[in-house]
Design a protein around this motif. Structure first.
Motif, PDB file in Angstrom:
ATOM      1  N   GLY A 228       0.766  -1.253   0.000  1.00  0.00           N
ATOM      2  CA  GLY A 228       0.000   0.000   0.000  1.00  0.00           C
ATOM      3  C   GLY A 228       0.796   1.301   0.000  1.00  0.00           C
ATOM      4  O   GLY A 228       0.329   2.300   0.531  1.00  0.00           O
ATOM      5  N   GLY A 229       1.991   1.307  -0.562  1.00  0.00           N
ATOM      6  CA  GLY A 229       2.767   2.545  -0.600  1.00  0.00           C
ATOM      7  C   GLY A 229       3.960   2.519   0.346  1.00  0.00           C
ATOM      8  O   GLY A 229       4.804   3.419   0.312  1.00  0.00           O
TER       9      GLY A 229
ATOM     10  N   TYR B 139       8.544   6.716 -10.589  1.00  0.00           N
ATOM     11  CA  TYR B 139       7.102   6.469 -10.543  1.00  0.00           C
ATOM     12  C   TYR B 139       6.783   5.450  -9.442  1.00  0.00           C
ATOM     13  O   TYR B 139       7.510   4.475  -9.275  1.00  0.00           O
ATOM     14  CB  TYR B 139       6.608   5.830 -11.851  1.00  0.00           C
ATOM     15  CG  TYR B 139       6.546   6.710 -13.067  1.00  0.00           C
ATOM     16  CD1 TYR B 139       7.636   7.433 -13.508  1.00  0.00           C
ATOM     17  CD2 TYR B 139       5.369   6.764 -13.816  1.00  0.00           C
ATOM     18  CE1 TYR B 139       7.575   8.212 -14.656  1.00  0.00           C
ATOM     19  CE2 TYR B 139       5.295   7.533 -14.980  1.00  0.00           C
ATOM     20  CZ  TYR B 139       6.407   8.245 -15.392  1.00  0.00           C
ATOM     21  OH  TYR B 139       6.339   8.989 -16.531  1.00  0.00           O
ATOM     22  N   GLY B 140       5.651   5.648  -8.778  1.00  0.00           N
ATOM     23  CA  GLY B 140       5.130   4.622  -7.872  1.00  0.00           C
ATOM     24  C   GLY B 140       3.646   4.425  -8.099  1.00  0.00           C
ATOM     25  O   GLY B 140       2.920   5.392  -8.329  1.00  0.00           O
ATOM     26  N   TRP B 141       3.205   3.166  -8.103  1.00  0.00           N
ATOM     27  CA  TRP B 141       1.766   2.879  -8.208  1.00  0.00           C
ATOM     28  C   TRP B 141       1.344   2.055  -6.996  1.00  0.00           C
ATOM     29  O   TRP B 141       2.014   1.085  -6.654  1.00  0.00           O
ATOM     30  CB  TRP B 141       1.458   2.043  -9.441  1.00  0.00           C
ATOM     31  CG  TRP B 141       1.598   2.746 -10.759  1.00  0.00           C
ATOM     32  CD1 TRP B 141       0.616   3.410 -11.442  1.00  0.00           C
ATOM     33  CD2 TRP B 141       2.768   2.811 -11.589  1.00  0.00           C
ATOM     34  NE1 TRP B 141       1.104   3.896 -12.622  1.00  0.00           N
ATOM     35  CE2 TRP B 141       2.411   3.539 -12.753  1.00  0.00           C
ATOM     36  CE3 TRP B 141       4.081   2.338 -11.465  1.00  0.00           C
ATOM     37  CZ2 TRP B 141       3.317   3.802 -13.774  1.00  0.00           C
ATOM     38  CZ3 TRP B 141       4.980   2.601 -12.468  1.00  0.00           C
ATOM     39  CH2 TRP B 141       4.606   3.326 -13.612  1.00  0.00           C
ATOM     40  N   VAL B 142       0.249   2.470  -6.380  1.00  0.00           N
ATOM     41  CA  VAL B 142      -0.350   1.617  -5.365  1.00  0.00           C
ATOM     42  C   VAL B 142      -1.614   1.048  -5.996  1.00  0.00           C
ATOM     43  O   VAL B 142      -2.688   1.634  -5.921  1.00  0.00           O
ATOM     44  CB  VAL B 142      -0.667   2.414  -4.077  1.00  0.00           C
ATOM     45  CG1 VAL B 142      -1.189   1.473  -3.003  1.00  0.00           C
ATOM     46  CG2 VAL B 142       0.580   3.141  -3.579  1.00  0.00           C
ATOM     47  N   THR B 143      -1.458  -0.071  -6.689  1.00  0.00           N
ATOM     48  CA  THR B 143      -2.594  -0.654  -7.415  1.00  0.00           C
ATOM     49  C   THR B 143      -3.305  -1.619  -6.482  1.00  0.00           C
ATOM     50  O   THR B 143      -3.121  -2.825  -6.547  1.00  0.00           O
ATOM     51  CB  THR B 143      -2.102  -1.379  -8.681  1.00  0.00           C
ATOM     52  OG1 THR B 143      -1.038  -2.273  -8.299  1.00  0.00           O
ATOM     53  CG2 THR B 143      -1.557  -0.386  -9.690  1.00  0.00           C
ATOM     54  N   TYR B 144      -4.139  -1.007  -5.647  1.00  0.00           N
ATOM     55  CA  TYR B 144      -4.769  -1.798  -4.583  1.00  0.00           C
ATOM     56  C   TYR B 144      -5.911  -2.649  -5.140  1.00  0.00           C
ATOM     57  O   TYR B 144      -6.046  -3.803  -4.795  1.00  0.00           O
ATOM     58  CB  TYR B 144      -5.270  -0.840  -3.502  1.00  0.00           C
ATOM     59  CG  TYR B 144      -5.060  -1.380  -2.112  1.00  0.00           C
ATOM     60  CD1 TYR B 144      -3.778  -1.554  -1.596  1.00  0.00           C
ATOM     61  CD2 TYR B 144      -6.145  -1.702  -1.308  1.00  0.00           C
ATOM     62  CE1 TYR B 144      -3.587  -2.053  -0.326  1.00  0.00           C
ATOM     63  CE2 TYR B 144      -5.953  -2.195  -0.028  1.00  0.00           C
ATOM     64  CZ  TYR B 144      -4.679  -2.370   0.460  1.00  0.00           C
ATOM     65  OH  TYR B 144      -4.490  -2.862   1.718  1.00  0.00           O
ATOM     66  N   CYS B 145      -6.716  -2.066  -6.020  1.00  0.00           N
ATOM     67  CA  CYS B 145      -7.827  -2.846  -6.600  1.00  0.00           C
ATOM     68  C   CYS B 145      -7.369  -3.447  -7.936  1.00  0.00           C
ATOM     69  O   CYS B 145      -6.416  -2.978  -8.545  1.00  0.00           O
ATOM     70  CB  CYS B 145      -9.067  -1.978  -6.776  1.00  0.00           C
ATOM     71  SG  CYS B 145      -8.866  -0.637  -7.967  1.00  0.00           S
TER      72      CYS B 145
ATOM     73  N   GLU C 119      -8.752  -3.371 -10.853  1.00  0.00           N
ATOM     74  CA  GLU C 119      -8.937  -2.462 -11.980  1.00  0.00           C
ATOM     75  C   GLU C 119      -7.703  -1.570 -12.140  1.00  0.00           C
ATOM     76  O   GLU C 119      -7.299  -1.236 -13.257  1.00  0.00           O
ATOM     77  CB  GLU C 119     -10.213  -1.632 -11.735  1.00  0.00           C
ATOM     78  CG  GLU C 119     -10.856  -1.079 -12.980  1.00  0.00           C
ATOM     79  CD  GLU C 119     -10.930  -2.105 -14.109  1.00  0.00           C
ATOM     80  OE1 GLU C 119     -10.400  -1.782 -15.180  1.00  0.00           O
ATOM     81  OE2 GLU C 119     -11.487  -3.215 -13.910  1.00  0.00           O
ATOM     82  N   ALA C 120      -7.092  -1.168 -11.013  1.00  0.00           N
ATOM     83  CA  ALA C 120      -5.900  -0.315 -11.061  1.00  0.00           C
ATOM     84  C   ALA C 120      -4.734  -1.073 -11.691  1.00  0.00           C
ATOM     85  O   ALA C 120      -3.954  -0.508 -12.455  1.00  0.00           O
ATOM     86  CB  ALA C 120      -5.530   0.159  -9.652  1.00  0.00           C
TER      87      ALA C 120
ATOM     88  N   SER D 156      -5.662  -1.005 -15.510  1.00  0.00           N
ATOM     89  CA  SER D 156      -5.625   0.274 -16.230  1.00  0.00           C
ATOM     90  C   SER D 156      -4.283   0.991 -16.075  1.00  0.00           C
ATOM     91  O   SER D 156      -3.852   1.692 -16.978  1.00  0.00           O
ATOM     92  CB  SER D 156      -6.771   1.188 -15.771  1.00  0.00           C
ATOM     93  OG  SER D 156      -6.531   1.650 -14.452  1.00  0.00           O
ATOM     94  N   GLN D 157      -3.623   0.838 -14.956  1.00  0.00           N
ATOM     95  CA  GLN D 157      -2.400   1.600 -14.730  1.00  0.00           C
ATOM     96  C   GLN D 157      -1.135   0.858 -15.136  1.00  0.00           C
ATOM     97  O   GLN D 157      -0.144   1.475 -15.499  1.00  0.00           O
ATOM     98  CB  GLN D 157      -2.303   2.002 -13.247  1.00  0.00           C
ATOM     99  CG  GLN D 157      -3.431   2.907 -12.791  1.00  0.00           C
ATOM    100  CD  GLN D 157      -3.562   4.139 -13.651  1.00  0.00           C
ATOM    101  OE1 GLN D 157      -2.614   4.897 -13.811  1.00  0.00           O
ATOM    102  NE2 GLN D 157      -4.726   4.331 -14.274  1.00  0.00           N
TER     103      GLN D 157
ATOM    104  N   ARG E 281       6.145   1.562 -18.461  1.00  0.00           N
ATOM    105  CA  ARG E 281       5.412   2.829 -18.411  1.00  0.00           C
ATOM    106  C   ARG E 281       6.225   3.954 -17.768  1.00  0.00           C
ATOM    107  O   ARG E 281       6.019   5.126 -18.063  1.00  0.00           O
ATOM    108  CB  ARG E 281       4.081   2.636 -17.692  1.00  0.00           C
ATOM    109  CG  ARG E 281       3.169   1.781 -18.550  1.00  0.00           C
ATOM    110  CD  ARG E 281       1.853   1.423 -17.941  1.00  0.00           C
ATOM    111  NE  ARG E 281       1.166   0.529 -18.876  1.00  0.00           N
ATOM    112  CZ  ARG E 281      -0.133   0.586 -19.160  1.00  0.00           C
ATOM    113  NH1 ARG E 281      -0.893   1.468 -18.557  1.00  0.00           N
ATOM    114  NH2 ARG E 281      -0.667  -0.251 -20.017  1.00  0.00           N
TER     115      ARG E 281
END
Lengths: 412, 412
Positions: free
Chosen positions: A282-283, A301-307, A309-310, A313-314, A343
């Motif tokens: 979670g970050g 870059y950082g992504w918190v793709t919790y769900c 869908e994230a 899409s991300q 990305r």
């Protein structure tokens, strides 16, 4: 060799309302001048208990350092207790009284009558001037031993110790220098390290090698006692080299650095950038990597793709992959790592997917299961772990493990 | 009334390398069950000193609580010292040995031979099961008094104390009941709260209202002493209501909750989802929101757009906006919030952009400057702050402030 005992006084300390940081600070100052601390006593504001404890401390230590209980109120009883131990009365010291009055005049404050008590000293004791507050310290000799009392507030105690106490006691530390060096390890347990180091960790050995653990990070403390600083440094260097040789990659810092600091330095030295795609943490991994000042130099870059869908899409994770293998799978971890690197255009990406708990576990995929990938565009290796205990622990262990995998990547 | 003595063991504690937080925590737990602590001893890993100190503690206290020195290495000597005090030998406990082996098997780790020692107990003593680590606790009776030893790591000690020790010792606490209630506040300073509460915070009052501060969070402690639990509870309830009336929205929890827990509950109750776009906090806001178990219910997307390119490609921030106003500006914060909400489809988004330091500040935009926006699709309000001190403090204060702004959003 002279030995110190430390006494911290205050009801707030034994009720747990305040944490005693004075004694820890004092032992850290005493060790390098060659005076080890044998014990610390924390007690409340009770004159009988204070004087009993001073006697107890004197039975094992040559120098007894006391903090607290020198204020102007009724619960400040250290001076009474010292007088009791010495078997003398308290006596008004005119010079002290005028110093304290001056202190208040200088600040344009009326001096409360209760402050008078701070001008009283046990007969035969001498005062230690307080340049920060109104409570003078007290120094007294007792059967070839020394009792020193200082005010409790660290802002008053520390300068008094450094300016007035050190010059009086450092002569007792002569002949011996004690140096400490810390080494940080990750990736195995305390008992494995103890087994590998064997006799190096034997009691009574000099240097003494101790071991402490916190959140999976193992700290080795090398404590060397010698005649000179140079000798102690040589002894520490020899042990440090032997430990590095035995433990190899398990040692991540020969100084007192965090894993994030070590990894940040590697990234900067190699001119590499990094991006992070994390789910269950979670970050926390991005946060830990950007704790280090100058993170702009390597973190992009950082992504918190919790769900789910994230993730799709991300990061471009395939919806079918999630449906077929589940969001917590090596396949999804792989696609997350690839997507993050592409990305962001970073040199390296790290992906994390897992189940931090407490809910969400199954028999095949238990709580604490986590997949970690460090991807530099070459071959991909999926690391699978199960970190149980608690959500907090699983997240912390996952992040430290990811940083450690990144560190080992640079070793190849 | 029974009285407790606490002993903390470890060379790292008396060298000042580590701070002993266990004894302070233990006294805080003991007081509400009516067992005051008379003294705390901090000593090193020496079997003679440990057993002497246990005897000393037993001379004044009825219950002696020990932490540390139960690990598998040669410097773990607590069990030997207890055996010495009791005048008995250490004996292998087969049940413990199999529990410890199971612990390692469950984690797929080979058990080091040194771990065997943890299955030894002083004869006549009983073991306290450790559900988190391998070191069992020890409980023994001695002349109508009780000796209890627990492992040093707080993560192992705390659950052992709560689950196994409290049920055994709470019967000794009859007499007076001391209850403590904490209330959490955010958004103003300690002195403002003290001024508003006035006589409620007078010394010697019962309940006593104390105030501690950590990272901007102000905790009020209401301590009530009464004959019965019901009386103490009534006294606390009355004070709590008065404090809430005086402080209003400054109080964010009447229990001991974190800001993230309070906000998470609001989100879940309202069925709202949230996404986060953060720059200088580097993932700390996402991490803090996902610290709460069940975050899947409200947290969807998080972006750590550390570099400008990430703000453009991931959130759709206009490159011109960055060039014209700079990455740390209200305009960029606005576009980040809009982009995050649109791309995630969440009900609410929070954006943060700022300069955490220590480098990167200018006269117009000093280190610590931060813009925060909480955006629900309606009117946007930009919040501007300057949090100085340190990188760590600025990041923490920013995240707490963002959570507090979100909390206040729900009040409208």
């Amino acid at each position: 060799m002279k030995i110190a005992g430390i006494i911290s006084i205050g009801n707030e300390l034994i009720s747990g309302d305040s944490l005693d940081t004075n004694s820890s600070w004092l032992s850290r100052q005493l060790l390098p001048i060659g005076i080890p601390t044998i014990s610390v006593f924390t007690i409340g504001d009770d004159v009988k208990i204070i004087s009993d404890t001073i006697k107890q401390a004197l039975s094992k230590a040559d120098i007894v350092l006391i903090t607290g209980g020198l204020g102007p109120t009724d619960d400040d009883l250290t001076r009474h207790a010292i007088a009791d131990v010495l078997g003398v009365d308290l006596k008004l010291n005119d010079e002290l009284l005028s110093q304290i009055s001056e202190f208040f005049k200088g600040r344009n404050i009326n001096m409360a009558r209760t402050n008078n008590i701070q001008a009283y000293l046990p007969e035969s004791a001498t005062a230690l001037t307080n340049h920060v507050g109104t409570a003078p310290g007290i120094m007294a000799e007792y059967e070839n031993k020394i009792i020193i009392a200082m005010p409790g507030p660290p802002a008053e105690m520390m300068p008094m110790f450094n300016k007035l106490v050190v010059p009086k006691i450092e002569k007792y530390g002569h002949g011996q220098v004690v140096l400490t060096q810390k080494m940080k390890c990750f990736g195995t347990g305390e008992s494995v390290i103890a087994e590998k180091l064997g006799d190096l960790m034997a009691r009574g050995r000099n240097p003494l090698v101790n071991c402490t653990v916190s959140g999976g990070i193992i700290t080795l403390h090398i404590v060397a006692v010698a005649k000179t600083k140079a000798q102690a440094e040589d002894m520490i260097a020899a042990d440090r080299d032997r430990i590095c040789e035995i433990l190899g990659d398990i040692v991540y810092s020969k100084e007192e650095k965090t894993l994030a600091e070590v990894v940040a330095q590697e990234l900067i030295e190699r001119g590499k950038t990094i991006s992070i795609a994390e789910s269950c943490t979670g970050g926390l991994l991005a946060k830990t990597l950007t704790d280090v000042p100058g993170a702009t130099g390597y973190f992009t870059y950082g992504w918190v793709t919790y769900c789910n869908e994230a993730k799709v899409s991300q990061l471009g994770v395939n919806r079918d992959t999630i449906e077929k293998y589940g969001a917590v799978s090596q396949q999804v971890a792989l696609e997350m790592a690839i997507g993050a690197r592409q990305r962001s255009g970073s040199d390296i990406s790290i992906s994390i997917t897992g189940i931090a708990g407490p809910g969400g576990g199954t028999e095949q995929k238990p709580v604490g299961l986590v997949y970690i990938i460090v991807y530099n565009g070459g071959a991909q290796k999926v690391h699978r772990f199960v970190f149980s205990h608690s959500r907090e622990y699983a997240r912390l262990r996952t992040v430290l493990t990811a940083l450690n995998l990144l560190r080992l990547e640079f070793k190849d």
